[in-house]
Scaffold this active site. Sequence first.
Site, PDB file in Angstrom:
ATOM      1  N   LYS A  27       0.817  -1.205   0.000  1.00  0.00           N
ATOM      2  CA  LYS A  27       0.000   0.000   0.000  1.00  0.00           C
ATOM      3  C   LYS A  27       0.867   1.278   0.000  1.00  0.00           C
ATOM      4  O   LYS A  27       2.080   1.210   0.188  1.00  0.00           O
ATOM      5  CB  LYS A  27      -0.922  -0.010   1.222  1.00  0.00           C
ATOM      6  CG  LYS A  27      -1.952  -1.164   1.197  1.00  0.00           C
ATOM      7  CD  LYS A  27      -2.811  -1.200  -0.049  1.00  0.00           C
ATOM      8  CE  LYS A  27      -4.141  -1.911   0.103  1.00  0.00           C
ATOM      9  NZ  LYS A  27      -4.091  -3.366   0.086  1.00  0.00           N
TER      10      LYS A  27
HETATM   11  C1  PLP Z   1      -5.452  -4.169   0.862  1.00  0.00           C
HETATM   12  C2  PLP Z   1      -6.900  -4.032   0.898  1.00  0.00           C
HETATM   13  C3  PLP Z   1      -7.681  -4.399   2.014  1.00  0.00           C
HETATM   14  C4  PLP Z   1      -7.152  -5.205   3.167  1.00  0.00           C
HETATM   15  O1  PLP Z   1      -6.038  -4.700   3.776  1.00  0.00           O
HETATM   16  P1  PLP Z   1      -4.971  -5.671   4.478  1.00  0.00           P
HETATM   17  O2  PLP Z   1      -4.164  -4.704   5.268  1.00  0.00           O
HETATM   18  O3  PLP Z   1      -4.177  -6.320   3.381  1.00  0.00           O
HETATM   19  O4  PLP Z   1      -5.693  -6.626   5.334  1.00  0.00           O
HETATM   20  C5  PLP Z   1      -9.038  -4.097   2.015  1.00  0.00           C
HETATM   21  N1  PLP Z   1      -9.617  -3.506   0.965  1.00  0.00           N
HETATM   22  C6  PLP Z   1      -8.917  -3.168  -0.143  1.00  0.00           C
HETATM   23  C7  PLP Z   1      -9.627  -2.493  -1.260  1.00  0.00           C
HETATM   24  C8  PLP Z   1      -7.541  -3.434  -0.226  1.00  0.00           C
HETATM   25  O5  PLP Z   1      -6.874  -3.124  -1.334  1.00  0.00           O
END
Ligand code: PLP
Length: 401
Positions: A186
């Site tokens: 992210k």
């Molecule tokens: C990455 C992501 C999540 C979940 O996040 P994690 O930290 O990987 O558990 C939820 N929604 C979207 C749209 C994502 O891209």
Amino acid sequence: MPGFEVFGEEEKREVLEVLDTGVLFRYEFAEQRKGVYKVAEFEKRFAEYCGAAYAQAVSSGTAALRVAMAALGISPGDEVITQGFTFVATWEAILDSGAVPVFTEVDETLTMDPEDLEQKITPRTRAIIPVHMLGAPARIEEIVAIADRHGIPVIEDTAQACGGTLNGRHLGTFGTMGIFSFDPVKAITTGEGGMIVTNDAALYRNCSEFHDHGHDHNPELERGLEGRRFIGFNYRMTELQGAIGLAQLAKLDDIIAAQRKHKAAIRSALEDVDGVTFRTIPDPAGDTATFLAFFLPDGGTARKFKKVLSEEKAGAIYFKENTWHFYPKWEHLHQGLTLCRTGWPFKRSEAGEALRYMPDNLPKSEAVFDRLLVYPISVKMSDDRLETIVSAVQKAASVVL
Ligand SMILES: *Cc1c(COP(=O)(O)O)cnc(C)c1O
């Protein structure tokens, strides 16, 4: 979406400060930690950055969704509406809450189609989770207006658009709550981690207590003597994650600025190509520019265009085939695959009542994705790399269009 590209001395210094205290836990150890409360500081700075009253750090973005739904009292049998283009985490968290995911179409914003949302609201709808996909805003003002009319809370899944805005206001602050992810890919990362923001004091308190086994966090009492208003679970963030988050958050605006520059360079090459159009972005100024999404006139042309880009060493993503993010490709959802002996959460009763999700439920989204190609944008892209992509686009245009 690459916070990991900019790890440096700042992250190391923050982490060492935590290791020097020996305290990895966000609560307690008041004497030993010598005033170092990294998670609490990260929450404070994150809330300020977004312009929200409260922020609650948790162990992942998935956990943030789960905790937000717990705070709202989401229960078995409730329907929660999200969209058919998202990461699987969004609907996993809905099912894990006992609730029933309902999927809307996405339009050329690649996010929730407000018209289809209106169609899918029922008396059982208890939350709506629009997802700001691929770094840019959903039609969040329209979505919140529809939700308000029906008295339904909105949880904005902002996992992919941290730092994004719409008309100057931060994504994640339009709805009742907003959630963020700091997983390894992210925009900013803490390894694993997540955040919930809200302006609602009671919901914040629910999040704070639920994510920590229900502890009521009474400042007058030692931790071992605290009471509980309800049962909870453990979704806590560690001090190491909080420390990295502080260093990363300080870099977020620079990350976005670099991505915008690179995205603009590739986009300007595509703008010259007849037959290429772009994803609708409700407010381009608030785009975090983690992706560049563009359309070809039809699916056949898109697949040919993609093939030439790959041959020219500048491959683009064809999300229609992506098994992580697109509804028609979620075979475990369609087949109701679960480890649960009883078939839960798909099989809902002894009588055999079961949730059924058909792969061809979202034809409008499939038509949009048939024509769609996407370039991921990085913080660090050399001029050589940008040049390769630009000339690949020109080659594909001359061969295919
Ligand atoms: C990455 C992501 C999540 C979940 O996040 P994690 O930290 O990987 O558990 C939820 N929604 C979207 C749209 C994502 O891209």
